[in-house]
Design a protein around this motif. Structure first.
Motif: not given
Length: 465
Positions: A180-200
């Protein structure tokens, strides 16, 4: 009785700290004791016991940081920080990789809350450089708690791969909390690039589901907050506000004042971007109140930046500059390069509006290079847009038209948006440049800018230095 006698003879100092008494030594006494310990041959055993003790202390306090015991746990780790640093230094010098990694893992969240980000990364990298044959669970724990938190700050280079490998390990172990922690961290990484929003959103939603499956309400609130942040740019302001508000209420129920402060700061930013100025101000002020409760200087600096931006939106320029300066100094001490870049961008805008164009240009260049260093594309594009406004203020209408075209095209291609405040200014600069150049020339220069790659647009900005 022996300790009391040593205090009476001034060989040991006694200082009351809240409900406990803390003892220390004069350096000469400490050195004497260290030499006697070395002569006895018991240094290694004593150091080991010291480190084991503080692994337990830090581990217990780490859990309390996300509960109602947060203030008590923060005070404990603040008081013991030098002891823990000493244990870390010894464990690394002695090659005790597992001890070092467990200490790093147990201290990672505290370091993040207190803004010791560079120290956190430094201890982690030193611990990981030791014998790689250590306990993989200790290594994963340290990466998740200390290394992964670099992603929250926007430091994505090399860190994403590190957390992805850790996620694979946790999946193999079926460690739900680690997953759960890793999924959260990788999801937050996607918040810095709108192209990654869906995956985030996919990653953060899965994180919520795993946190919920193990009854971790704190984790559910933590991931829900960032889904709300993404939803703001994907669909509607109201849905975003509701999700973030739900998260804030959950943290209040848990007793996590630090995350209440954090959530209110983010909620204020969302309200501000959508023109809800009164709501934004209330959120920032309440954030600051909670910062005082936990003696937090990190979020306090961010909330001050929010209030400064609010003053800028209201055209209260002297107040905005004053508060931005305070926030900039605090963020610089903390080492938050991303937020420093953002404050410099906004402070450059204040200086432009005050007519101090040389200082505005210097601040915008500093902001641009800060965002470039971090690889934050949206930040780079927003600074280019501000350079277009500066060019307009300087009467450089041809350059303004090109920069407007470049910023508009790149922002659109990346799925980024200008908040209403800056959208209005963008349109004003465009209208003034069009009136000065004429429709035909303006359209040609705008098209030239729109055809530029990002590197070309940055070169156009830098060429004016």
């Amino acid at each position: 009785d022996l300790l009391t006698q040593l205090v009476d003879k001034s060989l040991v100092s006694a200082d009351p700290a809240g409900s406990v008494m803390r003892y220390g030594m004069l350096e000469t006494v400490r050195q004497y004791g260290r030499n006697r310990l070395r002569d006895s041959g018991e240094t290694g055993e004593t150091r080991h016991r010291h480190a084991d003790y503080f692994i337990r202390i830090a581990g217990h306090a780490d859990q309390g940081l996300r509960e109602a015991k947060q203030i008590e746990s923060l005070a404990l780790l603040d008081a013991e920080h030098d002891n823990i640093r000493a244990a870390l230094g010894w464990s690394i010098e002695a090659g005790e990789a597992d001890i070092a990694l467990n200490l790093v893992g147990n201290m990672g969240w505290f370091w993040f809350m207190r803004g010791h980000w560079e120290e956190s990364w430094r201890w982690l990298t030193r611990a990981m450089e030791l014998d790689p044959g250590g306990d993989p669970a200790s290594r994963a724990w340290a990466i998740t708690r200390a290394g992964g938190l670099q992603l929250i700050r926007g430091n994505l280079v090399d860190t994403i791969e590190l957390v992805e490998r850790t996620l694979d390990f946790y999946r193999q172990q079926d460690d739900k909390l680690g997953i759960a922690w890793c999924l959260n961290l990788l999801g937050q990484a996607g918040t810095f690039n709108q192209e990654q929003f869906e995956n985030a959103v996919v990653l953060l939603t899965e994180s919520v589901e795993v946190f919920r499956s193990i009854g971790d309400d704190w984790g559910v609130a933590w991931s829900t907050r960032y889904i709300g942040q993404i939803v703001e740019f994907q669909s509607s302001y109201q849905e975003s506000y509701n999700l973030q508000f739900e998260s804030t209420r959950s943290f209040e129920a848990i007793g996590d004042a630090w995350n209440v402060a954090h959530s209110l700061y983010l909620l204020g930013g969302t309200a501000l971007r959508h023109g809800e100025l009164e709501s934004a101000g209330e959120c920032f002020e309440r954030s600051l109140e909670n910062c005082k409760r936990v003696e937090d200087r990190v979020i306090e600096a961010h909330a001050l930046g929010g209030l400064a931006q609010l003053a800028l939106y209201r055209d209260e320029l002297e107040e905005a500059e004053h508060v931005f300066r305070i926030a900039l100094e605090a963020l610089g001490k903390i080492g938050d390069e991303g937020c420093v870049a953002n404050v410099r961008k906004n402070l450059g805008e204040v200086k432009r509006r005050l007519g101090d164009f040389p200082q505005a240009e210097a601040l915008l260049h500093q902001s641009l290079h800060g965002y470039q260093k971090l690889g934050v594309e949206e930040g780079v594009l927003l600074v280019i847009e501000r350079f277009a406004a500066l060019a307009g203020s300087l009467g450089q209408d041809r350059r303004a038209a090109r920069l407007l075209g470049a910023s508009e095209a790149c922002l659109s291609a990346g799925g980024y948006i200008l908040v209403p405040f800056f959208r209005r200014d963008h349109e004003r600069v465009a209208a003034e440049a069009r009136a000065s150049l004429g429709d035909q020339v303006y359209e040609r220069l705008y098209a030239e800018g729109a055809a530029m790659e990002l590197d070309e647009a940055i070169h156009l900005v830098d060429s004016a230095k």
